[in-house]
Design a protein around this motif. Sequence first.
Motif, PDB file in Angstrom:
ATOM      1  N   GLY A  29       0.769  -1.230   0.000  1.00  0.00           N
ATOM      2  CA  GLY A  29       0.000   0.000   0.000  1.00  0.00           C
ATOM      3  C   GLY A  29       0.802   1.283   0.000  1.00  0.00           C
ATOM      4  N   THR A  30       2.138   1.192   0.043  1.00  0.00           N
ATOM      5  CA  THR A  30       2.958   2.401   0.111  1.00  0.00           C
ATOM      6  C   THR A  30       3.153   3.057  -1.252  1.00  0.00           C
ATOM      7  OG1 THR A  30       5.049   1.215  -0.214  1.00  0.00           O
ATOM      8  CG2 THR A  30       4.238   1.428   2.065  1.00  0.00           C
ATOM      9  N   MET A  31       3.059   2.253  -2.323  1.00  0.00           N
ATOM     10  CA  MET A  31       3.257   2.733  -3.691  1.00  0.00           C
ATOM     11  C   MET A  31       4.643   3.352  -3.889  1.00  0.00           C
ATOM     12  SD  MET A  31      -0.619   4.215  -4.427  1.00  0.00           S
ATOM     13  CE  MET A  31      -0.511   4.042  -6.229  1.00  0.00           C
ATOM     14  N   LYS A  32       5.667   2.753  -3.225  1.00  0.00           N
ATOM     15  CA  LYS A  32       7.037   3.259  -3.289  1.00  0.00           C
ATOM     16  C   LYS A  32       7.948   2.408  -4.165  1.00  0.00           C
ATOM     17  CE  LYS A  32       6.950   5.415   1.309  1.00  0.00           C
ATOM     18  NZ  LYS A  32       7.562   5.423   2.666  1.00  0.00           N
ATOM     19  N   GLY A  33       7.395   1.410  -4.832  1.00  0.00           N
ATOM     20  CA  GLY A  33       8.206   0.547  -5.669  1.00  0.00           C
ATOM     21  C   GLY A  33       8.451  -0.806  -5.013  1.00  0.00           C
ATOM     22  N   TYR A  34       8.781  -1.800  -5.849  1.00  0.00           N
ATOM     23  CA  TYR A  34       9.024  -3.158  -5.371  1.00  0.00           C
ATOM     24  C   TYR A  34      10.374  -3.271  -4.656  1.00  0.00           C
ATOM     25  CZ  TYR A  34       5.284  -4.651  -8.601  1.00  0.00           C
ATOM     26  OH  TYR A  34       4.093  -4.824  -9.260  1.00  0.00           O
ATOM     27  N   ASP A  35      10.510  -4.307  -3.860  1.00  0.00           N
ATOM     28  CA  ASP A  35      11.795  -4.660  -3.261  1.00  0.00           C
ATOM     29  C   ASP A  35      12.556  -5.468  -4.307  1.00  0.00           C
ATOM     30  OD1 ASP A  35      13.947  -5.781  -1.880  1.00  0.00           O
ATOM     31  OD2 ASP A  35      12.815  -6.067  -0.020  1.00  0.00           O
ATOM     32  N   LEU A  36      13.325  -4.794  -5.142  1.00  0.00           N
ATOM     33  CA  LEU A  36      13.983  -5.447  -6.268  1.00  0.00           C
ATOM     34  C   LEU A  36      15.086  -6.401  -5.822  1.00  0.00           C
ATOM     35  CD1 LEU A  36      14.230  -2.453  -8.778  1.00  0.00           C
ATOM     36  CD2 LEU A  36      12.500  -4.259  -8.668  1.00  0.00           C
ATOM     37  N   LYS A  37      15.749  -6.081  -4.728  1.00  0.00           N
ATOM     38  CA  LYS A  37      16.810  -6.955  -4.233  1.00  0.00           C
ATOM     39  C   LYS A  37      16.242  -8.305  -3.818  1.00  0.00           C
ATOM     40  CE  LYS A  37      20.578  -7.182  -0.849  1.00  0.00           C
ATOM     41  NZ  LYS A  37      21.261  -6.457   0.261  1.00  0.00           N
ATOM     42  N   LEU A  38      15.157  -8.291  -3.068  1.00  0.00           N
ATOM     43  CA  LEU A  38      14.523  -9.545  -2.662  1.00  0.00           C
ATOM     44  C   LEU A  38      13.959 -10.271  -3.874  1.00  0.00           C
ATOM     45  CD1 LEU A  38      13.490 -11.499  -0.488  1.00  0.00           C
ATOM     46  CD2 LEU A  38      11.429 -10.070  -0.322  1.00  0.00           C
ATOM     47  N   ALA A  39      13.384  -9.522  -4.791  1.00  0.00           N
ATOM     48  CA  ALA A  39      12.817 -10.134  -5.995  1.00  0.00           C
ATOM     49  C   ALA A  39      13.883 -10.898  -6.781  1.00  0.00           C
ATOM     50  CB  ALA A  39      12.172  -9.065  -6.874  1.00  0.00           C
ATOM     51  N   ARG A  40      15.053 -10.314  -6.916  1.00  0.00           N
ATOM     52  CA  ARG A  40      16.135 -11.004  -7.644  1.00  0.00           C
ATOM     53  C   ARG A  40      16.561 -12.271  -6.913  1.00  0.00           C
ATOM     54  NH1 ARG A  40      17.804  -5.583  -9.037  1.00  0.00           N
ATOM     55  NH2 ARG A  40      18.948  -5.417  -7.059  1.00  0.00           N
ATOM     56  N   ARG A  41      16.626 -12.220  -5.591  1.00  0.00           N
ATOM     57  CA  ARG A  41      17.030 -13.400  -4.815  1.00  0.00           C
ATOM     58  C   ARG A  41      16.048 -14.547  -5.013  1.00  0.00           C
ATOM     59  NH1 ARG A  41      17.149 -12.558   1.079  1.00  0.00           N
ATOM     60  NH2 ARG A  41      18.085 -14.653   1.068  1.00  0.00           N
ATOM     61  N   ILE A  42      14.765 -14.234  -4.941  1.00  0.00           N
ATOM     62  CA  ILE A  42      13.748 -15.269  -5.095  1.00  0.00           C
ATOM     63  C   ILE A  42      13.752 -15.808  -6.524  1.00  0.00           C
ATOM     64  CG2 ILE A  42      11.285 -15.780  -5.024  1.00  0.00           C
ATOM     65  CD1 ILE A  42      12.171 -15.358  -2.251  1.00  0.00           C
ATOM     66  N   ARG A  43      13.808 -14.900  -7.500  1.00  0.00           N
ATOM     67  CA  ARG A  43      13.789 -15.302  -8.900  1.00  0.00           C
ATOM     68  C   ARG A  43      14.966 -16.219  -9.232  1.00  0.00           C
ATOM     69  NH1 ARG A  43      10.763 -16.806 -12.602  1.00  0.00           N
ATOM     70  NH2 ARG A  43      12.002 -18.539 -11.884  1.00  0.00           N
ATOM     71  N   ASP A  44      16.123 -15.930  -8.687  1.00  0.00           N
ATOM     72  CA  ASP A  44      17.308 -16.736  -8.964  1.00  0.00           C
ATOM     73  C   ASP A  44      17.269 -18.091  -8.254  1.00  0.00           C
ATOM     74  OD1 ASP A  44      18.299 -14.707 -10.536  1.00  0.00           O
ATOM     75  OD2 ASP A  44      19.683 -13.933  -9.014  1.00  0.00           O
ATOM     76  N   ALA A  45      16.414 -18.216  -7.237  1.00  0.00           N
ATOM     77  CA  ALA A  45      16.426 -19.420  -6.399  1.00  0.00           C
ATOM     78  C   ALA A  45      15.485 -20.509  -6.876  1.00  0.00           C
ATOM     79  CB  ALA A  45      16.077 -19.043  -4.957  1.00  0.00           C
ATOM     80  N   VAL A  46      14.494 -20.174  -7.690  1.00  0.00           N
ATOM     81  CA  VAL A  46      13.495 -21.167  -8.098  1.00  0.00           C
ATOM     82  C   VAL A  46      13.329 -21.162  -9.615  1.00  0.00           C
ATOM     83  CG1 VAL A  46      12.268 -21.015  -5.903  1.00  0.00           C
ATOM     84  CG2 VAL A  46      11.552 -19.574  -7.814  1.00  0.00           C
ATOM     85  N   ARG A  47      12.783 -22.259 -10.112  1.00  0.00           N
ATOM     86  CA  ARG A  47      12.596 -22.408 -11.555  1.00  0.00           C
ATOM     87  C   ARG A  47      11.125 -22.589 -11.918  1.00  0.00           C
ATOM     88  NH1 ARG A  47      16.547 -20.267 -11.290  1.00  0.00           N
ATOM     89  NH2 ARG A  47      18.645 -20.846 -11.956  1.00  0.00           N
ATOM     90  N   VAL A  48      10.278 -21.873 -11.219  1.00  0.00           N
ATOM     91  CA  VAL A  48       8.857 -21.826 -11.549  1.00  0.00           C
ATOM     92  C   VAL A  48       8.467 -20.359 -11.672  1.00  0.00           C
ATOM     93  CG1 VAL A  48       8.349 -23.994 -10.334  1.00  0.00           C
ATOM     94  CG2 VAL A  48       8.095 -21.799  -9.135  1.00  0.00           C
ATOM     95  N   PRO A  49       7.319 -20.062 -12.264  1.00  0.00           N
ATOM     96  CA  PRO A  49       6.888 -18.658 -12.328  1.00  0.00           C
ATOM     97  C   PRO A  49       6.812 -18.028 -10.941  1.00  0.00           C
ATOM     98  CG  PRO A  49       5.560 -20.008 -13.789  1.00  0.00           C
ATOM     99  CD  PRO A  49       6.401 -20.960 -12.987  1.00  0.00           C
ATOM    100  N   VAL A  50       7.264 -16.781 -10.855  1.00  0.00           N
ATOM    101  CA  VAL A  50       7.235 -16.034  -9.599  1.00  0.00           C
ATOM    102  C   VAL A  50       6.515 -14.708  -9.836  1.00  0.00           C
ATOM    103  CG1 VAL A  50       8.590 -15.074  -7.696  1.00  0.00           C
ATOM    104  CG2 VAL A  50       9.456 -17.037  -8.963  1.00  0.00           C
ATOM    105  N   THR A  51       5.657 -14.350  -8.897  1.00  0.00           N
ATOM    106  CA  THR A  51       4.932 -13.084  -8.955  1.00  0.00           C
ATOM    107  C   THR A  51       5.272 -12.274  -7.715  1.00  0.00           C
ATOM    108  OG1 THR A  51       3.094 -13.935 -10.279  1.00  0.00           O
ATOM    109  CG2 THR A  51       2.631 -12.021  -8.902  1.00  0.00           C
ATOM    110  N   PHE A  52       5.468 -10.974  -7.901  1.00  0.00           N
ATOM    111  CA  PHE A  52       5.832 -10.096  -6.791  1.00  0.00           C
ATOM    112  C   PHE A  52       4.723  -9.077  -6.552  1.00  0.00           C
ATOM    113  CE2 PHE A  52       9.723 -11.778  -8.532  1.00  0.00           C
ATOM    114  CZ  PHE A  52      10.342 -12.261  -7.386  1.00  0.00           C
ATOM    115  N   LEU A  53       4.447  -8.863  -5.274  1.00  0.00           N
ATOM    116  CA  LEU A  53       3.342  -8.010  -4.860  1.00  0.00           C
ATOM    117  C   LEU A  53       3.799  -7.127  -3.710  1.00  0.00           C
ATOM    118  CD1 LEU A  53       0.232  -7.352  -4.884  1.00  0.00           C
ATOM    119  CD2 LEU A  53      -0.065  -9.310  -3.369  1.00  0.00           C
ATOM    120  N   GLY A  54       3.389  -5.862  -3.750  1.00  0.00           N
ATOM    121  CA  GLY A  54       3.721  -4.949  -2.663  1.00  0.00           C
ATOM    122  C   GLY A  54       4.628  -3.823  -3.104  1.00  0.00           C
TER     123      GLY A  54
END
Length: 258
Positions: free
Chosen positions: A178-203
């Motif tokens: 709800g802050t509308m300040k942008g995604y946590d890109l650092k965490l997003a990259r960590r999760i994306r690099d760790a799994v091989r299934v579709p990933v969706t980011f929210l917040g």
Amino acid sequence: MLRPRIIPCLLIHEGGLVKTVGFKDPKYVGDPVNAVKIFNEKESDELVVLDIDATVNGVEPDFAVIAHLAAECRMPLCYGGGVRNAAQAKQIIGLGVEKVAISAAAIERPELISEIAAEIGSQSVVVVIDVRKKMMGGHEVRTHNGKKAHKLDPVMFAQEAVRLGAGEIVVNSIDLDGTMKGYDLKLARRIRDAVRVPVTFLGGAGSLADIEALIREVGVVGASAGSLFVFKGTYRAVLINYPNPDTKEQMVRAALAA
């Protein structure tokens, strides 16, 4: 070939469509069915609907409401809230929903992921991981609308969920909700690099530029948002909105080409 997806996320609280900030203070913004109809017209890629009361109140999914939403929805629909066993997941899929999201129940009993995958197929099992930053660094997993902390690393839990049969991971930032300040890109990259299934980011998404930045920095992922698609302007007037097909395609092309 997988493509980035831009996905509105609707929260249901006491039967109405609401938006929260930091998982708190739900603000009523309208009727969920009307919102679904509008997103149909705007040709949304997908739709996520989360009942934020069911797990906290210990009740099962409201199958009548789910059936109504599924009957109206003309895009892939993911429903989450109160699902605690494979029979419930099967019933939801039978109502016309494409994906079933689980969170607290999967953390409390991880084998549930495998049980549901065996019943409805891994492609329809979505594990939602709500995360909050820890005071000393890193992130922790939380459930029950952010109130219950678990000693789990979100990256490791995402990997475990996939091993058990999850076909998609949704990562939801409590801090940025709800802050509308942008995604946590650092965490997003960590999760994306760790799994091989579709990933969706929210917040955190507050503009189409935030979505473009997520796709540019992280790659082919789902970019989900709540406030961005239900509010408009500085004063957060309620207005259901979504980028038109041309704008969306240009944005995705630019992000992938960068």
